[in-house]
Design an enzyme around this catalytic site. Structure first.
Site, short mmCIF file in Angstrom:
data_model
loop_
_atom_site.label_atom_id
_atom_site.label_comp_id
_atom_site.label_asym_id
_atom_site.label_seq_id
_atom_site.Cartn_x
_atom_site.Cartn_y
_atom_site.Cartn_z
N CYS A 2 1.03 -1.13 -0.15
CA CYS A 2 0.07 0.15 0.01
C CYS A 2 0.77 1.25 0.01
O CYS A 2 2.11 1.27 0.30
CB CYS A 2 -0.81 -0.02 1.30
SG CYS A 2 -1.76 -1.36 1.52
N ASN A 101 -0.32 0.94 5.97
CA ASN A 101 0.20 0.15 5.00
C ASN A 101 0.90 -0.92 6.12
O ASN A 101 1.49 -0.72 6.90
CB ASN A 101 1.43 0.78 4.40
CG ASN A 101 2.20 -0.22 3.43
OD1 ASN A 101 1.85 -1.24 3.05
ND2 ASN A 101 3.47 0.26 3.24
N GLU A 479 18.10 -15.55 -17.52
CA GLU A 479 17.13 -14.63 -18.00
C GLU A 479 17.60 -13.19 -17.85
O GLU A 479 17.16 -12.17 -18.40
CB GLU A 479 15.91 -15.00 -17.26
CG GLU A 479 15.73 -14.37 -15.74
CD GLU A 479 14.47 -14.55 -15.46
OE1 GLU A 479 13.39 -14.50 -15.79
OE2 GLU A 479 14.12 -14.98 -13.88
C1 AGP Z 1 10.99 -15.68 -13.28
O1 AGP Z 1 12.08 -14.75 -13.04
C2 AGP Z 1 10.67 -15.40 -14.68
N1 AGP Z 1 9.92 -13.85 -14.76
C3 AGP Z 1 9.20 -16.20 -15.23
O2 AGP Z 1 9.96 -17.44 -15.14
C4 AGP Z 1 8.13 -16.46 -14.15
O3 AGP Z 1 8.59 -17.26 -13.06
C5 AGP Z 1 7.08 -17.38 -15.02
O4 AGP Z 1 6.73 -16.40 -16.00
C6 AGP Z 1 5.63 -17.52 -14.22
O5 AGP Z 1 5.16 -16.47 -13.83
P1 AGP Z 1 3.98 -16.40 -12.75
O6 AGP Z 1 4.74 -16.88 -11.46
O7 AGP Z 1 3.72 -15.09 -12.47
O8 AGP Z 1 3.19 -17.53 -12.92
#
Ligand code: AGP
Length: 599
Positions: A2, A101, A479
């Protein structure tokens, strides 16, 4: 999280607060509201939805007159996003208004007490308890009433309180949640975070836990809970707005990693504070289904749930599960894990499971999200909004939630004595301080990253739950740093992957599991003898690993069940610093989205 704001001065307060709340939008929210003290009464306007909905309702702020006001953007934790659950909350008579909050852990017992005193509740929130309790304590002195609140409330809070009969005062206090006061000339500002006040002042007080502020136009007085005066240095803010939104950190990702202790404390408190999850029907099998990092939590969950609750667990990526016609028994529990609660594949897997009659439970971070609403039950991680595309604090709180699910299942099976439940609850509450110990060593991890950030290929290896954490270490690194990284069960290398090990290949080895330590040590020696450079992550005192490692990071001692989850923070920091050293856009990596809402 919040966002709270407040203003007292010469200007009309409502337009000032709408602008201040806009500068806190990055914190994420689902509803907003303000309470303006006109001198005769407190006018409250609040609504579900974005700030423009609220602004429209009050004609940009011109429809509610007054120069003393408090405002709020709500990130729902207790009760769905709705007009009624939006803040500010007022006492029965409407003479007191509060914005908050945080999470009040003892709100249920306080609510029972206040109902017995004749108070009537209209919302599902914990915050409404504060409004009525404030009314109950208020005898005409805002400062004394606020001090009294600090003696009763348990949990985390940043509070602002106004009273109808005190149009020239705002009281504020915090514990665990952030609060700052912007110091103006004949006017003063209150907010959760610095960006809200930057257009008006760069001189702020950074309020500490249990410091009470009485804010007037002509000045701000600070007190401790004994109502003794406190002096405080004025902090001059030389950040720009973008840096300020990140709390002074360079990226949201590092800010969110640093928030992990509080995020885990919030998540564990809701569970341990209100008792383990009630399991009506004990499943004979559990299918965990998720994507990405949430899938990696599922892999860890298999080890955790099978070890603690002795229930067989299958884990699938949602994109595979939804098309493989999984074998569901008549008593299978399907657990879907999702930070966003909107991931298309995971949502489709949830719907497929429900279509086939399975009981479904979701572990979700975004309150009121589609997956949270459609699953039969939801266990919320209370990590707060996660802005960086690469998940960190949400992943760590998902791990904590899986531990709590496993313990709840074991309790339902009669396998968790009250003593063991108490013991594990205490161990879970130790995690935040242990993660803090790792965060205090972030410069050591940065040094390791500076040694390895030019790596071209990286292997992450581990056995048991260390393998599950290796999956996350590899995903995090690839990533955001774009370095090819793979995770393998350490015992699997000799079945092919070890052919890729050559001089200088970086291998990150997790060897936190005592009973698998010797086996993993042998695997490390295998890769070391083929030229690998090895960074090992082990529990402190396992110093013999130094003979076959180029670098070792020692984890603080904890219950062996949770040791591996401490490694997550190291792996996240390592990936963050490597990516940063490679000059990548850490928060918005190429090709990625925070929530993959398409197949
Ligand atoms: C994680 O760092 C990535 N951004 C990606 O793998 C993510 O975990 C995946 O897309 C699942 O997202 P969610 O947990 O919102 O379902």
């Amino acid at each position: 999280m919040c966002g709270i704001v407040g203003y007292i001065g010469k200007k009309q307060a409502a337009p000032v607060l709408i602008g201040a709340l806009k500068r806190l939008e990055y914190r994420g929210y689902d509803s907003a509201g303000i309470a303006v003290n006109s001198g005769k009464k407190i006018n409250v306007v609040k609504t579900k939805g974005k700030l423009n909905v609220l602004a429209e309702k009050i004609e940009g702020g011109n429809a509610v007159k007054g120069t003393t006001a408090i405002g709020h953007t709500r990130w729902a934790t207790h009760g769905k996003p709705s007009d009624i659950n939006a803040h500010p909350h007022t006492s029965g008579s409407g003479r007191i208004a509060v914005v908050h909050n945080g999470i009040i852990e003892n709100y249920i017992e306080l609510k029972d007490f206040l109902i017995k005193k004749g108070y009537r509740f209209i919302s599902e929130t914990d915050t409404e308890v504060i409004a009525h309790l404030a009314d109950f304590y208020y005898k005409g002195d805002l400062l004394k009433m606020t001090a009294r609140l600090t003696q009763t409330l348990k949990g985390s809070y940043a509070l602002e309180i106004i009273s109808q009969d005190k149009p020239d005062e705002i009281a504020a206090v915090k514990k665990d949640s952030p609060l700052i006061i912007g110091l103006g000339d004949g006017e003063n500002f209150i907010a959760s975070d610095i960006p809200a006040v930057l257009p008006y002042t760069r001189n702020v007080y950074i309020i500490e836990d249990y410091e009470i502020a009485l804010i007037k136009r002509e000045g701000v007085a600070l007190y401790n809970t004994e109502l003794e005066h406190i002096n405080k240095e004025v902090f001059y803010v030389n950040w720009n707005v973008s840096a300020a939104e990140k709390g002074g950190y360079e990226h949201f990702m590092i800010k969110e990693i640093m928030e992990e202790p509080q995020a885990i404390l919030n998540t564990v408190s809701q569970m341990v504070g209100q008792g383990m999850m009630k399991i009506d029907k004990i499943p004979d099998k559990i299918n965990i289904v998720a994507c990405g990092s949430s899938y990696n939590v599922g892999v860890a969950g298999k080890y955790i749930i099978e070890q603690i609750a002795k229930i067989p667990v299958e884990v699938d990526t949602a994109s595979e599960y939804r098309y493989r016609d999984a074998l569901l028994t008549k008593n299978t529990l399907v657990v879907v894990i999702s930070q966003s609660g909107e991931t298309a594949d995971t949502l489709a897997a949830l719907r497929e499971s429900k279509r086939r009659g399975a009981e479904t439970l979701s572990i979700v971070n975004v309150i009121g999200s589609t997956i949270a609403r459609e699953a039969d039950r939801v266990l919320y991680t209370l990590a707060g909004p996660e802005i960086s595309v690469a998940t960190t604090k949400a992943y760590s709180t998902q791990l904590a939630a899986v531990y709590m699910l496993a313990l709840s299942l074991a309790k339902a099976e009669g396998k968790l004595s009250p003593e063991l439940e108490k013991y594990y609850g205490e161990e879970l509450f130790k995690l935040p301080s242990l993660i803090n110990k790792i965060l205090e060593q972030k410069d050591k991890i940065k040094d390791l990253a500076s040694k390895y950030f030019k790596a071209k290929n990286v292997f992450f290896i581990g056995r048991g739950i260390d393998y599950a954490l290796s999956l996350e270490g590899a995903l995090k690194l690839k990533e955001i740093s774009y370095i090819h990284s793979e995770a393998y069960p350490a015992g699997e290398l000799k079945h092919g992957p070890i052919s890729l090990i050559e001089d200088g290949t970086l291998v990150v080895a997790l060897a936190t599991q005592e009973k698998l330590f010797e086996k993993t040590l042998n695997n490390i020696k295998e890769v070391k003898s083929r030229g690998a450079v090895v960074l090992s992550i082990v529990e402190e005192e396992n110093t013999q690993i130094e003979e076959c490692s180029d670098d070792v990071f020692y984890l603080p001692k904890t219950n062996k069940m949770f040791t591996s989850s401490l490694a997550a923070t190291i792996l996240q920091l390592f990936a963050y610093y490597v990516a940063n050293l490679n000059g990548n856009d850490v928060d918005q990596p190429r090709n990625l989205a925070k929530s993959v809402t398409v197949e």
